[in-house]
Design a protein around this motif. Structure first.
Motif, PDB file in Angstrom:
ATOM      1  N   SER A 163       0.814  -1.217   0.000  1.00 52.24           N
ATOM      2  CA  SER A 163       0.000   0.000   0.000  1.00 52.24           C
ATOM      3  C   SER A 163       0.845   1.263   0.000  1.00 52.24           C
ATOM      4  CB  SER A 163      -0.917   0.035   1.225  1.00 52.24           C
ATOM      5  OG  SER A 163      -1.780  -1.064   1.225  1.00 52.24           O
ATOM      6  N   PHE A 166       1.122   3.779  -3.137  1.00 48.70           N
ATOM      7  CA  PHE A 166      -0.101   4.564  -3.313  1.00 48.70           C
ATOM      8  C   PHE A 166      -0.157   5.719  -2.309  1.00 48.70           C
ATOM      9  CE2 PHE A 166      -4.358   5.413  -1.669  1.00 48.70           C
ATOM     10  CZ  PHE A 166      -5.014   5.865  -2.806  1.00 48.70           C
ATOM     11  N   VAL A 167       0.105   5.401  -1.038  1.00 49.28           N
ATOM     12  CA  VAL A 167       0.053   6.435   0.008  1.00 49.28           C
ATOM     13  C   VAL A 167       1.099   7.510  -0.266  1.00 49.28           C
ATOM     14  CG1 VAL A 167       0.350   6.884   2.479  1.00 49.28           C
ATOM     15  CG2 VAL A 167      -0.870   4.840   1.714  1.00 49.28           C
ATOM     16  N   ARG A 168       2.318   7.102  -0.625  1.00 46.11           N
ATOM     17  CA  ARG A 168       3.385   8.075  -0.902  1.00 46.11           C
ATOM     18  C   ARG A 168       2.993   9.008  -2.040  1.00 46.11           C
ATOM     19  NH1 ARG A 168       7.738   4.847  -2.664  1.00 46.11           N
ATOM     20  NH2 ARG A 168       6.748   5.046  -4.696  1.00 46.11           N
ATOM     21  N   GLU A 169       2.505   8.419  -3.152  1.00 48.37           N
ATOM     22  CA  GLU A 169       2.192   9.229  -4.332  1.00 48.37           C
ATOM     23  C   GLU A 169       0.973  10.119  -4.125  1.00 48.37           C
ATOM     24  OE1 GLU A 169       1.887   6.366  -7.476  1.00 48.37           O
ATOM     25  OE2 GLU A 169       3.964   5.672  -7.124  1.00 48.37           O
ATOM     26  N   ARG A 170      -0.022   9.640  -3.411  1.00 50.01           N
ATOM     27  CA  ARG A 170      -1.258  10.407  -3.241  1.00 50.01           C
ATOM     28  C   ARG A 170      -1.211  11.380  -2.069  1.00 50.01           C
ATOM     29  NH1 ARG A 170      -5.981   8.341  -5.862  1.00 50.01           N
ATOM     30  NH2 ARG A 170      -5.192   7.528  -7.821  1.00 50.01           N
ATOM     31  N   TYR A 171      -0.469  11.045  -1.012  1.00 47.62           N
ATOM     32  CA  TYR A 171      -0.519  11.839   0.210  1.00 47.62           C
ATOM     33  C   TYR A 171       0.837  12.377   0.665  1.00 47.62           C
ATOM     34  CZ  TYR A 171      -5.279  10.136   0.468  1.00 47.62           C
ATOM     35  OH  TYR A 171      -6.584   9.874   0.180  1.00 47.62           O
ATOM     36  N   HIS A 174       2.275  15.045  -1.326  1.00 47.48           N
ATOM     37  CA  HIS A 174       1.340  16.155  -1.577  1.00 47.48           C
ATOM     38  C   HIS A 174       0.728  16.653  -0.275  1.00 47.48           C
ATOM     39  CE1 HIS A 174       1.633  15.536  -5.894  1.00 47.48           C
ATOM     40  NE2 HIS A 174       1.533  14.246  -5.648  1.00 47.48           N
TER      41      HIS A 174
END
Length: 197
Positions: A163, A166-171, A174
Motif C-alpha cells: 500500500s 499509493f500512500v506516498r504518491e497520493r498523500y 502532496h
C-alpha cells in the motif's frame, strides 16, 4: 468485556515488564530502565487489554529511533525507511487465539501509511518453527542472519508493504496524511515529562 488494542500508558509498564520477563526463551529479558527507554522512543507501543488485564504488547519504531539494538542497527545499515518490530509478547493463557495476528495487522496498518517495509527478527537458537512459520504466513522474507553479541543467532526478516507506493504518491508527496485520529502518531513523553506535541 471486549478486547481493546490501545497505546500503552506509563502506569502499564510494570505489567508489561512482568509479561516480557515471563515470556521464556523467545524474548530477551529486560529491566524497568530499559523498558522505560523503549516507552520513550517507540513510535508504536500498544497493549491488548481485556477486563483490566494486559494480555500482550507490541513495541515498534521507525528508522530514526535512538536505539542501540544490534538487530535494529542492522536494518538501519541496510534500509533507508522502515518500521522495526522490536518485540511482541502474548500472555501464556492468551496464546493460540489469534492475538499475535491482531497485533501484526495493527502494526502493519500503522506502518503501511509511513514506510515501505515492516521488519523484525526471529531467534534461530533455539529455533521455534511455530514462530518462523507465523512470520512466513504473514508475508515476511529472510533478508539476512547474524549472531547477536549477547544473544542467539537470528533471522532478519522484512515484509514489503504494497500500500505504501499509493500512500506516498497520493498523500506523502502532496502535503502529508489526512489529519484524522486513526492516522495520528503516538504521543511520546519528552524527557519523562508530558507528552510529545
Amino acid at each position: 468485556m471486549a478486547l481493546a488494542i490501545r497505546d500503552v500508558r506509563e502506569h502499564d509498564l510494570d505489567a508489561v515488564l512482568a509479561l516480557n520477563n515471563a515470556a521464556g526463551t523467545g524474548i530477551l529479558a529486560t529491566d524497568l530502565d530499559r523498558l522505560r527507554h523503549l516507552y520513550e522512543i517507540a513510535h508504536y507501543f500498544r497493549v491488548a487489554e481485556q477486563d483490566g488485564r494486559i494480555l500482550g504488547f507490541l513495541i515498534a519504531m521507525r528508522q530514526d529511533a535512538d536505539y542501540a539494538s544490534q538487530n535494529f542497527r542492522w536494518f538501519q545499515a541496510h534500509y533507508e525507511s522502515f518500521v522495526y518490530i522490536d518485540r511482541i509478547v502474548i500472555a501464556s493463557q492468551s496464546r493460540g487465539h489469534g492475538l499475535g495476528r491482531i497485533f501484526y495487522c495493527d502494526v502493519q496498518s500503522y506502518a503501511e501509511v509511513r514506510v515501505p517495509l515492516l521488519t523484525c527478527e526471529v531467534f534461530l537458537e533455539p529455533r521455534n518453527d511455530q514462530t518462523v512459520l507465523f512470520h512466513g504466513t504473514m508475508g515476511f522474507q529472510e533478508v539476512g542472519q547474524q549472531k547477536m553479541e549477547e544473544g542467539p543467532k537470528v533471522s532478519l526478516l522484512a515484509r514489503e508493504l504494497p500500500s505504501f507506493p499509493f500512500v506516498r504518491e497520493r498523500y506523502l508527496e502532496h502535503g502529508g496524511l489526512p489529519k484524522v485520529e486513526w492516522l495520528a502518531e503516538r504521543q511520546r513523553p519528552i524527557d519523562g515529562v508530558g507528552a510529545a506535541a
